[in-house]
Design an enzyme around this catalytic site. Structure first.
Site, PDB file in Angstrom:
ATOM      1  N   CYS A 251       0.871  -1.182   0.000  1.00 29.10           N
ATOM      2  CA  CYS A 251       0.000   0.000   0.000  1.00 29.10           C
ATOM      3  C   CYS A 251       0.905   1.228   0.000  1.00 29.10           C
ATOM      4  CB  CYS A 251      -0.961  -0.026   1.183  1.00 29.10           C
ATOM      5  SG  CYS A 251      -0.163   0.098   2.801  1.00 29.10           S
ATOM      6  N   ALA A 252       0.460   2.316   0.593  1.00 36.14           N
ATOM      7  CA  ALA A 252       1.265   3.538   0.615  1.00 36.14           C
ATOM      8  C   ALA A 252       2.276   3.553   1.756  1.00 36.14           C
ATOM      9  CB  ALA A 252       0.365   4.766   0.702  1.00 36.14           C
TER      10      ALA A 252
END
Length: 115
Positions: free
Chosen positions: A82-83
């Site tokens: 993800c981020a």
């Protein structure tokens, strides 16, 4: 510095170090996981994924992952990203509760670009 401040700071530093080490361990496994047919699942939102992503990764946002687990192959490694690593940690836990055994949290998707 007051002792009541030092201990929480040490706990935070230890937590960050542990997370970084955990991601490092997964990243050392990525080449072999990919050779075993591993799939990279990016659990960021569609908009985040559209802006930039690891080529070859599949976007299944965290909020709909539970409804799409049947699209994943349980016999091959799954690498979630993800981020920052928070949503991918939740995704990893979700997949494990759904019976997936070979699930790895790589943290930030950018760390997978070199593979």
């Amino acid at each position: 510095m007051n002792e009541t401040i030092i201990y929480p700071i040490l706990v935070i530093i230890a937590f960050i170090a542990y997370k970084k080490y955990s991601y490092y361990k997964v990243l050392t496994l990525v080449p072999s996981l990919l050779m075993q047919g591993g799939q990279i699942i990016d659990v960021r939102t569609k908009d985040e994924f559209t802006l930039a992503h690891k080529e070859g990764s599949v976007n299944i946002p965290l909020d709909i992952l539970e409804n799409r687990v049947n699209e994943l192959n349980n016999s091959k490694p799954i690498i979630v990203c993800c981020a920052s690593g928070s949503r991918s940690a939740l995704a990893r836990r979700l997949l494990i509760t759904k019976g997936f055994e070979n699930v790895h949290n790589a943290g930030n998707w950018k760390s997978l670009i070199k593979f």
